[in-house]
Design a protein around this motif. Structure first.
Motif, PDB file in Angstrom:
ATOM      1  N   GLY A  95      11.044   1.703  13.007  1.00 27.68           N
ATOM      2  CA  GLY A  95      11.326   0.734  13.956  1.00 27.68           C
ATOM      3  C   GLY A  95       9.263  -0.038  14.128  1.00 27.68           C
ATOM      4  N   LYS A  96       9.070   0.920  15.307  1.00 25.73           N
ATOM      5  CA  LYS A  96       7.899   0.287  15.561  1.00 25.73           C
ATOM      6  C   LYS A  96       6.252   0.409  14.202  1.00 25.73           C
ATOM      7  CE  LYS A  96       6.173  -1.552  19.403  1.00 25.73           C
ATOM      8  NZ  LYS A  96       5.404  -1.618  20.296  1.00 25.73           N
ATOM      9  N   SER A  97       6.254   1.670  13.301  1.00 23.70           N
ATOM     10  CA  SER A  97       5.599   2.544  12.978  1.00 23.70           C
ATOM     11  C   SER A  97       5.485   2.189  11.424  1.00 23.70           C
ATOM     12  CB  SER A  97       6.155   4.101  13.735  1.00 23.70           C
ATOM     13  OG  SER A  97       5.886   4.267  14.501  1.00 23.70           O
ATOM     14  N   TYR A  98       4.446   2.513  10.967  1.00 28.16           N
ATOM     15  CA  TYR A  98       4.544   2.362   9.447  1.00 28.16           C
ATOM     16  C   TYR A  98       3.692   3.590   8.486  1.00 28.16           C
ATOM     17  CZ  TYR A  98       5.350  -2.293  10.360  1.00 28.16           C
ATOM     18  OH  TYR A  98       5.701  -3.644  10.418  1.00 28.16           O
ATOM     19  N   CYS A  99       4.143   4.343   8.400  1.00 28.53           N
ATOM     20  CA  CYS A  99       4.700   4.990   7.459  1.00 28.53           C
ATOM     21  C   CYS A  99       3.485   5.585   5.799  1.00 28.53           C
ATOM     22  CB  CYS A  99       4.344   6.872   8.484  1.00 28.53           C
ATOM     23  SG  CYS A  99       5.877   6.731   8.124  1.00 28.53           S
ATOM     24  N   ILE A 100       2.665   6.198   5.854  1.00 28.95           N
ATOM     25  CA  ILE A 100       2.541   6.721   4.491  1.00 28.95           C
ATOM     26  C   ILE A 100       2.782   8.314   4.231  1.00 28.95           C
ATOM     27  CG2 ILE A 100       0.425   6.253   4.563  1.00 28.95           C
ATOM     28  CD1 ILE A 100       0.276   4.887   1.397  1.00 28.95           C
ATOM     29  N   GLY A 101       2.665   8.841   3.174  1.00 28.22           N
ATOM     30  CA  GLY A 101       2.310  10.407   3.168  1.00 28.22           C
ATOM     31  C   GLY A 101       3.436  11.041   3.051  1.00 28.22           C
ATOM     32  N   TYR A 102       3.355  12.369   2.272  1.00 32.99           N
ATOM     33  CA  TYR A 102       3.895  13.014   1.776  1.00 32.99           C
ATOM     34  C   TYR A 102       4.356  14.755   2.661  1.00 32.99           C
ATOM     35  CZ  TYR A 102       2.420  11.060  -2.399  1.00 32.99           C
ATOM     36  OH  TYR A 102       1.466  10.489  -3.429  1.00 32.99           O
ATOM     37  N   TRP A 103       4.030  14.580   3.761  1.00 33.17           N
ATOM     38  CA  TRP A 103       4.530  15.694   4.624  1.00 33.17           C
ATOM     39  C   TRP A 103       5.071  15.712   5.923  1.00 33.17           C
ATOM     40  CZ3 TRP A 103       6.033  19.432   1.439  1.00 33.17           C
ATOM     41  CH2 TRP A 103       5.192  19.400   0.925  1.00 33.17           C
ATOM     42  N   ASP A 104       6.006  14.624   6.367  1.00 37.39           N
ATOM     43  CA  ASP A 104       6.414  13.990   7.719  1.00 37.39           C
ATOM     44  C   ASP A 104       4.483  13.283   8.102  1.00 37.39           C
ATOM     45  OD1 ASP A 104       8.062  15.719   8.135  1.00 37.39           O
ATOM     46  OD2 ASP A 104       6.884  16.996   8.571  1.00 37.39           O
ATOM     47  N   CYS A 105       5.206  11.894   6.686  1.00 37.66           N
ATOM     48  CA  CYS A 105       3.737  10.513   7.611  1.00 37.66           C
ATOM     49  C   CYS A 105       2.440  11.019   8.223  1.00 37.66           C
ATOM     50  CB  CYS A 105       4.733   9.583   8.479  1.00 37.66           C
ATOM     51  SG  CYS A 105       6.864   9.360   8.023  1.00 37.66           S
ATOM     52  N   ASP A 106       1.592  11.703   7.157  1.00 39.13           N
ATOM     53  CA  ASP A 106       0.208  11.644   7.141  1.00 39.13           C
ATOM     54  C   ASP A 106      -0.097  11.105   7.801  1.00 39.13           C
ATOM     55  OD1 ASP A 106       1.311  14.487   5.749  1.00 39.13           O
ATOM     56  OD2 ASP A 106       0.830  13.766   4.268  1.00 39.13           O
ATOM     57  N   PHE A 107       0.558   9.378   7.586  1.00 42.90           N
ATOM     58  CA  PHE A 107      -1.089   8.271   8.259  1.00 42.90           C
ATOM     59  C   PHE A 107      -0.182   7.812   8.407  1.00 42.90           C
ATOM     60  CE2 PHE A 107      -3.665   5.164   7.859  1.00 42.90           C
ATOM     61  CZ  PHE A 107      -5.082   5.494   8.062  1.00 42.90           C
ATOM     62  N   THR A 108       0.389   7.275   9.880  1.00 43.92           N
ATOM     63  CA  THR A 108       0.928   6.086  10.412  1.00 43.92           C
ATOM     64  C   THR A 108      -0.024   5.584  11.557  1.00 43.92           C
ATOM     65  OG1 THR A 108       2.485   8.655  11.298  1.00 43.92           O
ATOM     66  CG2 THR A 108       2.742   6.303  12.413  1.00 43.92           C
ATOM     67  N   LEU A 109       0.746   4.189  11.045  1.00 43.43           N
ATOM     68  CA  LEU A 109       0.306   3.682  11.684  1.00 43.43           C
ATOM     69  C   LEU A 109       0.971   2.527  13.497  1.00 43.43           C
ATOM     70  CD1 LEU A 109      -2.032   0.404   9.455  1.00 43.43           C
ATOM     71  CD2 LEU A 109      -3.131   2.523  11.019  1.00 43.43           C
ATOM     72  N   GLU A 110       0.739   1.969  13.936  1.00 42.78           N
ATOM     73  CA  GLU A 110       1.701   1.116  14.845  1.00 42.78           C
ATOM     74  C   GLU A 110       1.712  -0.138  15.263  1.00 42.78           C
ATOM     75  OE1 GLU A 110       3.805   2.779  18.449  1.00 42.78           O
ATOM     76  OE2 GLU A 110       4.649   5.010  16.929  1.00 42.78           O
ATOM     77  N   HIS A 111       2.777  -1.501  15.063  1.00 41.16           N
ATOM     78  CA  HIS A 111       1.762  -2.655  15.123  1.00 41.16           C
ATOM     79  C   HIS A 111       2.106  -2.351  17.368  1.00 41.16           C
ATOM     80  CE1 HIS A 111       2.669  -6.450  14.436  1.00 41.16           C
ATOM     81  NE2 HIS A 111       1.863  -6.434  14.125  1.00 41.16           N
ATOM     82  N   TYR A 112       1.367  -3.314  17.747  1.00 35.37           N
ATOM     83  CA  TYR A 112       1.764  -3.487  19.028  1.00 35.37           C
ATOM     84  C   TYR A 112       1.808  -4.987  19.241  1.00 35.37           C
ATOM     85  CZ  TYR A 112       2.098   1.441  20.270  1.00 35.37           C
ATOM     86  OH  TYR A 112       2.781   2.378  20.751  1.00 35.37           O
ATOM     87  N   SER A 113       1.129  -6.028  18.408  1.00 32.96           N
ATOM     88  CA  SER A 113       0.463  -7.431  18.986  1.00 32.96           C
ATOM     89  C   SER A 113       0.131  -8.388  18.031  1.00 32.96           C
ATOM     90  CB  SER A 113      -0.087  -7.668  20.566  1.00 32.96           C
ATOM     91  OG  SER A 113      -1.008  -6.988  20.214  1.00 32.96           O
ATOM     92  N   CYS A 151       0.594  -1.623   0.170  1.00 35.76           N
ATOM     93  CA  CYS A 151      -0.034  -0.218  -0.145  1.00 35.76           C
ATOM     94  C   CYS A 151       0.830   1.047  -0.162  1.00 35.76           C
ATOM     95  CB  CYS A 151      -1.301   0.456   0.886  1.00 35.76           C
ATOM     96  SG  CYS A 151      -2.498  -1.429   1.235  1.00 35.76           S
ATOM     97  N   GLY A 152       2.554   0.682  -0.290  1.00 31.95           N
ATOM     98  CA  GLY A 152       2.910   2.516   0.047  1.00 31.95           C
ATOM     99  C   GLY A 152       3.775   2.901   1.215  1.00 31.95           C
ATOM    100  N   PHE A 153       2.941   2.253   2.395  1.00 30.70           N
ATOM    101  CA  PHE A 153       3.741   2.489   4.047  1.00 30.70           C
ATOM    102  C   PHE A 153       5.251   1.644   3.752  1.00 30.70           C
ATOM    103  CE2 PHE A 153      -1.148   2.278   4.251  1.00 30.70           C
ATOM    104  CZ  PHE A 153      -1.150   3.049   6.246  1.00 30.70           C
ATOM    105  N   LYS A 154       5.961   2.803   5.064  1.00 27.58           N
ATOM    106  CA  LYS A 154       7.387   2.927   5.463  1.00 27.58           C
ATOM    107  C   LYS A 154       7.346   2.330   6.909  1.00 27.58           C
ATOM    108  CE  LYS A 154       8.656   5.988   1.697  1.00 27.58           C
ATOM    109  NZ  LYS A 154       7.806   6.653   1.451  1.00 27.58           N
ATOM    110  N   LYS A 155       8.563   1.570   6.651  1.00 24.51           N
ATOM    111  CA  LYS A 155       8.864   1.027   8.393  1.00 24.51           C
ATOM    112  C   LYS A 155       9.666   1.915   8.649  1.00 24.51           C
ATOM    113  CE  LYS A 155       9.065  -3.016  10.891  1.00 24.51           C
ATOM    114  NZ  LYS A 155       9.594  -3.974  11.519  1.00 24.51           N
TER     115      LYS A 155
END
Length: 123
Positions: free
Chosen positions: A64-82, A58-62
């Motif tokens: 650490g534990k975060s995955y983000c996508i967006g043109y300006w400082d990772c506009d949309f961020t997910l974190e993986h916890y468990s 989907c175009g996300f970059k990793k």
């Protein structure tokens, strides 16, 4: 364990899987799900579990534990916890963690709602 998809959860263009093959939701798919729900029969349509591989498609970059996508400082961020659960983060100053996201169609829907554009998915 797979969960059953519900017609109310899908938008046209959401991805689902059936017998291991990925499909994009069409109006007929939603109608068929409504019919299954009305007749209390099971559909073969299943959600696609959200994984790191799917996020990359989907175009996300990793980071650490975060995955983000967006043109300006990772506009949309997910974190993986468990396990198979991802959480939205940095939704706003007052909301640090957003909803739990387990499936691709959930990610597509929330991304569309917040970004007002479709999430590009290359399955």
């Amino acid at each position: 364990m797979d969960m059953a998809l519900k017609a109310i959860e899908l938008r046209i263009g959401n991805y689902y899987q059936e017998n291991g093959t990925y499909y994009k939701t069409t109006p007929n798919d939603i109608i068929n799900l409504i019919r299954c729900e009305a007749s209390k029969t099971e559909s073969d349509m299943q959600p696609i579990p959200l994984t790191e591989e799917i996020l990359f498609k989907c175009g996300f970059k990793k980071d650490g534990k975060s995955y983000c996508i967006g043109y300006w400082d990772c506009d949309f961020t997910l974190e993986h916890y468990s396990g198979e659960v991802f959480y939205m983060v940095n939704v706003s100053e007052s909301l640090k963690f957003g909803p739990e996201i387990k499936y691709l169609h959930q990610l597509q829907n929330i991304y569309f709602a917040l970004e007002e554009k479709e999430l590009e998915v290359k399955l």
